[in-house]
Design an enzyme around this catalytic site. Structure first.
Site, PDB file in Angstrom:
ATOM      1  N   ASP A 130      40.896  30.331  41.002  1.00 28.89           N
ATOM      2  CA  ASP A 130      41.610  31.260  41.354  1.00 28.89           C
ATOM      3  C   ASP A 130      41.705  31.312  42.761  1.00 28.89           C
ATOM      4  O   ASP A 130      40.633  31.616  43.558  1.00 28.89           O
ATOM      5  CB  ASP A 130      41.088  32.813  40.722  1.00 28.89           C
ATOM      6  CG  ASP A 130      42.037  33.850  40.866  1.00 28.89           C
ATOM      7  OD1 ASP A 130      43.174  33.627  40.947  1.00 28.89           O
ATOM      8  OD2 ASP A 130      41.545  34.954  40.921  1.00 28.89           O
ATOM      9  N   HIS A 137      46.726  40.793  51.096  1.00 27.24           N
ATOM     10  CA  HIS A 137      45.710  41.035  50.213  1.00 27.24           C
ATOM     11  C   HIS A 137      44.373  40.463  50.653  1.00 27.24           C
ATOM     12  O   HIS A 137      43.324  41.460  50.899  1.00 27.24           O
ATOM     13  CB  HIS A 137      45.836  40.221  48.986  1.00 27.24           C
ATOM     14  CG  HIS A 137      44.646  40.411  48.004  1.00 27.24           C
ATOM     15  ND1 HIS A 137      44.457  41.546  47.369  1.00 27.24           N
ATOM     16  CD2 HIS A 137      43.800  39.511  47.652  1.00 27.24           C
ATOM     17  CE1 HIS A 137      43.465  41.496  46.581  1.00 27.24           C
ATOM     18  NE2 HIS A 137      42.850  40.155  46.633  1.00 27.24           N
ATOM     19  N   GLU A 203      44.652  43.061  38.918  1.00 24.47           N
ATOM     20  CA  GLU A 203      45.156  42.102  40.086  1.00 24.47           C
ATOM     21  C   GLU A 203      46.580  41.540  39.665  1.00 24.47           C
ATOM     22  O   GLU A 203      46.426  40.679  38.703  1.00 24.47           O
ATOM     23  CB  GLU A 203      44.078  40.969  40.549  1.00 24.47           C
ATOM     24  CG  GLU A 203      43.117  41.895  41.435  1.00 24.47           C
ATOM     25  CD  GLU A 203      42.196  40.752  41.930  1.00 24.47           C
ATOM     26  OE1 GLU A 203      42.092  39.705  41.495  1.00 24.47           O
ATOM     27  OE2 GLU A 203      41.431  41.025  43.124  1.00 24.47           O
ATOM     28  N   GLU A 205      48.787  38.765  39.554  1.00 20.94           N
ATOM     29  CA  GLU A 205      48.868  37.446  40.103  1.00 20.94           C
ATOM     30  C   GLU A 205      49.798  36.576  39.062  1.00 20.94           C
ATOM     31  O   GLU A 205      50.187  36.834  38.433  1.00 20.94           O
ATOM     32  CB  GLU A 205      47.387  36.675  39.805  1.00 20.94           C
ATOM     33  CG  GLU A 205      46.360  37.527  40.466  1.00 20.94           C
ATOM     34  CD  GLU A 205      45.122  36.509  40.620  1.00 20.94           C
ATOM     35  OE1 GLU A 205      44.995  35.294  40.312  1.00 20.94           O
ATOM     36  OE2 GLU A 205      43.958  37.014  40.996  1.00 20.94           O
ATOM     37  N   ASP A 237      44.324  39.324  36.608  1.00 20.45           N
ATOM     38  CA  ASP A 237      42.880  39.115  36.966  1.00 20.45           C
ATOM     39  C   ASP A 237      42.065  40.427  37.030  1.00 20.45           C
ATOM     40  O   ASP A 237      41.683  40.689  38.050  1.00 20.45           O
ATOM     41  CB  ASP A 237      42.790  38.102  38.068  1.00 20.45           C
ATOM     42  CG  ASP A 237      41.390  37.679  38.304  1.00 20.45           C
ATOM     43  OD1 ASP A 237      40.742  37.301  37.343  1.00 20.45           O
ATOM     44  OD2 ASP A 237      40.773  37.588  39.326  1.00 20.45           O
ATOM     45  N   ARG A 241      35.570  46.563  40.662  1.00 21.49           N
ATOM     46  CA  ARG A 241      35.359  46.721  42.121  1.00 21.49           C
ATOM     47  C   ARG A 241      33.990  47.126  42.440  1.00 21.49           C
ATOM     48  O   ARG A 241      33.295  46.399  43.345  1.00 21.49           O
ATOM     49  CB  ARG A 241      36.485  47.368  42.786  1.00 21.49           C
ATOM     50  CG  ARG A 241      38.061  47.146  42.477  1.00 21.49           C
ATOM     51  CD  ARG A 241      38.095  45.732  42.930  1.00 21.49           C
ATOM     52  NE  ARG A 241      39.617  45.407  43.030  1.00 21.49           N
ATOM     53  CZ  ARG A 241      39.833  44.246  43.101  1.00 21.49           C
ATOM     54  NH1 ARG A 241      39.200  43.259  43.397  1.00 21.49           N
ATOM     55  NH2 ARG A 241      41.296  44.083  42.927  1.00 21.49           N
ATOM     56  N   GLN A 244      31.922  43.822  41.276  1.00 20.91           N
ATOM     57  CA  GLN A 244      32.158  42.745  42.451  1.00 20.91           C
ATOM     58  C   GLN A 244      31.414  43.185  43.689  1.00 20.91           C
ATOM     59  O   GLN A 244      30.919  42.115  44.410  1.00 20.91           O
ATOM     60  CB  GLN A 244      33.540  42.814  42.225  1.00 20.91           C
ATOM     61  CG  GLN A 244      34.063  41.523  43.281  1.00 20.91           C
ATOM     62  CD  GLN A 244      35.872  41.632  43.482  1.00 20.91           C
ATOM     63  OE1 GLN A 244      36.292  42.412  42.959  1.00 20.91           O
ATOM     64  NE2 GLN A 244      36.125  40.695  44.375  1.00 20.91           N
ATOM     65  N   LYS A 257      34.765  39.797  37.244  1.00 20.20           N
ATOM     66  CA  LYS A 257      35.876  39.384  37.017  1.00 20.20           C
ATOM     67  C   LYS A 257      35.896  38.830  35.463  1.00 20.20           C
ATOM     68  O   LYS A 257      36.907  38.560  34.925  1.00 20.20           O
ATOM     69  CB  LYS A 257      36.138  38.019  38.051  1.00 20.20           C
ATOM     70  CG  LYS A 257      36.357  38.532  39.169  1.00 20.20           C
ATOM     71  CD  LYS A 257      37.719  38.881  39.674  1.00 20.20           C
ATOM     72  CE  LYS A 257      37.723  39.142  41.197  1.00 20.20           C
ATOM     73  NZ  LYS A 257      39.387  39.476  41.643  1.00 20.20           N
ATOM     74  N   THR A 261      40.667  38.150  31.676  1.00 20.01           N
ATOM     75  CA  THR A 261      41.923  37.731  32.335  1.00 20.01           C
ATOM     76  C   THR A 261      42.889  37.564  31.463  1.00 20.01           C
ATOM     77  O   THR A 261      43.151  36.650  30.531  1.00 20.01           O
ATOM     78  CB  THR A 261      41.501  36.268  33.217  1.00 20.01           C
ATOM     79  OG1 THR A 261      40.411  36.508  33.972  1.00 20.01           O
ATOM     80  CG2 THR A 261      42.653  35.869  34.012  1.00 20.01           C
ATOM     81  N   GLU A 368      43.860  48.191  46.868  1.00 17.71           N
ATOM     82  CA  GLU A 368      44.656  48.265  48.017  1.00 17.71           C
ATOM     83  C   GLU A 368      45.429  49.519  48.099  1.00 17.71           C
ATOM     84  O   GLU A 368      45.572  50.356  48.749  1.00 17.71           O
ATOM     85  CB  GLU A 368      45.657  46.939  48.136  1.00 17.71           C
ATOM     86  CG  GLU A 368      44.753  45.808  48.546  1.00 17.71           C
ATOM     87  CD  GLU A 368      45.478  44.658  48.479  1.00 17.71           C
ATOM     88  OE1 GLU A 368      46.356  44.475  49.334  1.00 17.71           O
ATOM     89  OE2 GLU A 368      45.712  43.897  47.405  1.00 17.71           O
TER      90      GLU A 368
END
Lengths: 420, 420
Positions: A130, A137, A203, A205, A237, A241, A244, A257, A261, A368
């Site tokens: 990844d 970002h 996420e 992606e 993904d 948080r 992480q 993570k 996925t 975000e």
């Protein structure tokens, strides 16, 4: 005049004859997987086309690559085989070609309504990498996790940063995502929190599917890297948080993570995306020679994220972004990955990282969008800081052509609570 | 009296009948791989034993798990099958059992001198995870990379930190390691260095081979985790310190590691290691309940690293460490890995991280031994800051029993320059 198929394709469909993305399906839940391309609301069973001897070009005649349960063997054959298959299939499906159009028996066997089949992972994924290629970002995450002084680390502008992801927990669109448990960042001197993640996020992606790849110890030149990319998928993904933030120093993301996925079922080929190629952003500082490419390409792929809370009839759009927000190109990512001699294998997945744009409504994750939960997002009468159980997250991606789309369908998953 | 085999085993051998580690070999370079256990200077071809119907216990009768080219199918069967195979093979190889001892034809087919075969990877490795479980290593690396203030990050004592490694570039002992190219940390404001790594290092590790594993979304209890560990290998997690130092913020090691990881060919089972179990270190703070185990075990495995420079006849010992230097146990690592629901699959590899001890001559990599090149190591008339082309690095690991060893053989690789 645009190429047309004898198979009826709605003008809004993501899957006209110009697209022909590759996937794998099970005709019944207990059956083996078969390879297919999408056309309108149908899947075209490539094993039936192969058994009928219709892959009759110089490379694919007699090949058993479409009799496999995954695309890996076809991926290994490389771009000449991919181009030959595309020519064969576009001809076979075109409105002017009688071979399949007028063969009721073969049509019956090979064209299956998409609603009647279960899509499964189209590839065996040896390794999943990844990247972290959207500057917006990188800047936002850096500001949130490490503060507004130098949010983007100095290496970011010199190389496409990436980490190794977990291959075992990649699932196909539609699979429920079980909220992970783990340790969260402690407040002050207290011990770390333990329990179901309180900051579950998506996420937005995309990911490149690797073709032939390279031997260990050899590199792939950035100007030849496109020949090692079969196509693209949408990818979620999912990220916890709180897990992480606590675990990632100094070795990077791990359990925040690796619980899941999601990838979309249809791989849209670079050949189908070529009409939507656009210039990649100018890079400053100029990259090192091994990353400097003669033609630096992005693709104009409109991306959208919707959330459908449990019990609500409608989903709400929470972000609109575009693949062309990426700073580092797919080919730079791939060349960088091999510059140390690391071997890529057919079917490997290279995620782009979260694709955030510069606008407040183009951010690719809730971290975000809600600024780490500080600014809840309003969602059709309710609000979200992070994902709640029952929320379904739906990505779509689509290129708008002249009278047709080249789309990715959807990449969806619903959050469910942890098992006992 | 200790169990003896009818196969002659030298008293110094790593592979007496008490060990019986599993591997895979090719009788000729073009042949398919076959499964084996090591006994003295021979490999015992398990496909021949299976074809002769000698795996006749309740679980393995009729199984084709020993007719596969990798151990994955056997690993998936779990500990009862592993124990049954061990009982069968120890009986078959014992000096008092005539079945194989007195069958010249079967002996001829199944017992092959180790020198005549090529060892290959014994498992298909879906995912490779690398932990960071030696406190001495964490402290030394933290001091070197981030300074002596708080060298160990606060999360380290609460969870076994790890990162996803690269599965594709895991190679069997004896494979040359090609020096990686990449970007190195720039001095001051100058652009990053690019070229062959100037700080190529070894890392003394061991790795656990995963057995049955778990479904996505389920966890493995720390007190049942040992049933998911088949055995251990030696592992050299080669590292390019200049590439690593520049790329690792914020997502962890990537190209500084992914150019090659060497594993030893023989998997020593936990059952063979059981006589060498010892108490794991006391953990302070006390771990969270999901990491608190009823019995907290390490193993007394003496580890040694030798370097043999090109053209020198002899190798020099550069470090002596022990597996029991690990702070986090294998079972804690495995339970932590699944606490978020991440699925482990048979054959997955869990590296321990560099196994450094507290003494200056027990450090598990050159980064620590030479303090990032500041204190060159003297090596039989020459010196090393980091590895040079032609250097062969040889790991050995061995448990000393009463009149016998349970050893791992060697894990070796020679550094060669990059290809053009």
């Amino acid at each position: 005049m645009a190429l047309k198929s004898f198979v009826e394709v709605h003008p809004d469909s993501h899957f006209p004859i110009q697209n022909l993305p590759y996937g794998a399906f099970k005709p019944q839940p207990t059956a083996s997987a078969r390879l297919a391309v999408a056309i309108g609301d149908c899947v075209l069973d490539l094993s039936e086309i192969a058994k009928a001897g219709l892959f009759n070009g110089p490379i694919l005649t007699g090949s058993d690559c479409f009799l496999q349960p995954t695309l890996n063997k076809f991926l290994a054959l490389g771009r000449p085989a991919w181009k030959e298959a595309r020519v064969t299939l576009q001809k076979l499906l075109s409105s002017t070609e009688p071979t399949l159009r007028d063969n009721a028996d073969l049509r019956q066997k090979s064209l299956v309504p998409m609603n009647n089949v279960e899509m499964v992972l189209p590839t065996e994924i040896g390794d999943y990498t990844d990247f972290f290629s959207s500057m917006h970002h990188a800047k936002n995450c850096g500001t949130i996790f490490r503060g507004p002084q130098n949010p983007i680390p100095p290496n970011w502008f010199h190389l496409p940063i990436a980490y190794h992801g977990r291959a075992s927990s990649i699932v196909i669109s539609g699979t429920n995502i079980i909220r992970p448990r783990g340790q969260g960042y402690p407040a002050g001197d207290s011990p770390p929190y333990f329990g179901p993640s309180l900051k579950l996020d998506f996420e937005l992606e995309m990911a490149a599917v690797v073709g032939p790849g390279n031997e260990l110890g050899k590199t792939i030149d950035v100007n030849e890297a496109a020949d090692h990319i079969f196509g693209l998928v949408l990818m979620n993904d999912w990220s916890a948080r709180d897990i992480q933030a606590w675990e990632y120093v100094p070795l990077g993301p791990f359990l925040g993570k690796s619980f899941g996925t999601t990838m979309s079922p249809w791989i849209v080929t670079l050949d189908a995306l070529e009409p939507f190629a656009c210039d990649a952003p100018k890079q400053d500082p100029h990259p090192l020679p091994y990353l400097a490419e003669k033609i630096s390409k992005n693709y104009d792929i409109a991306l959208e994220v919707q959330i459908k809370p449990s019990g609500q009839k409608d989903s709400s759009v929470v972000t609109r972004s575009n693949f062309n927000n990426l700073y580092w190109t797919l080919t730079q990512q791939l060349a960088h990955h091999t510059i140390n001699g690391c071997n890529l294998r057919p079917g490997d997945l290279l995620g782009t990282g979260t694709i955030s744009g510069p606008e407040p409504d183009s951010l690719g994750c809730l971290l975000e969008l809600t600024w780490n939960g500080q600014k809840p997002l309003s969602l059709n009468g309710t609000t979200r800081k992070f994902l709640e159980d029952g929320d379904e997250v739906i990505f779509t991606g689509c290129c708008k052509g002249d009278g047709y789309n080249v789309g990715f369908g959807t990449c969806a998953g619903k959050v469910v609570p942890p098992r006992d």
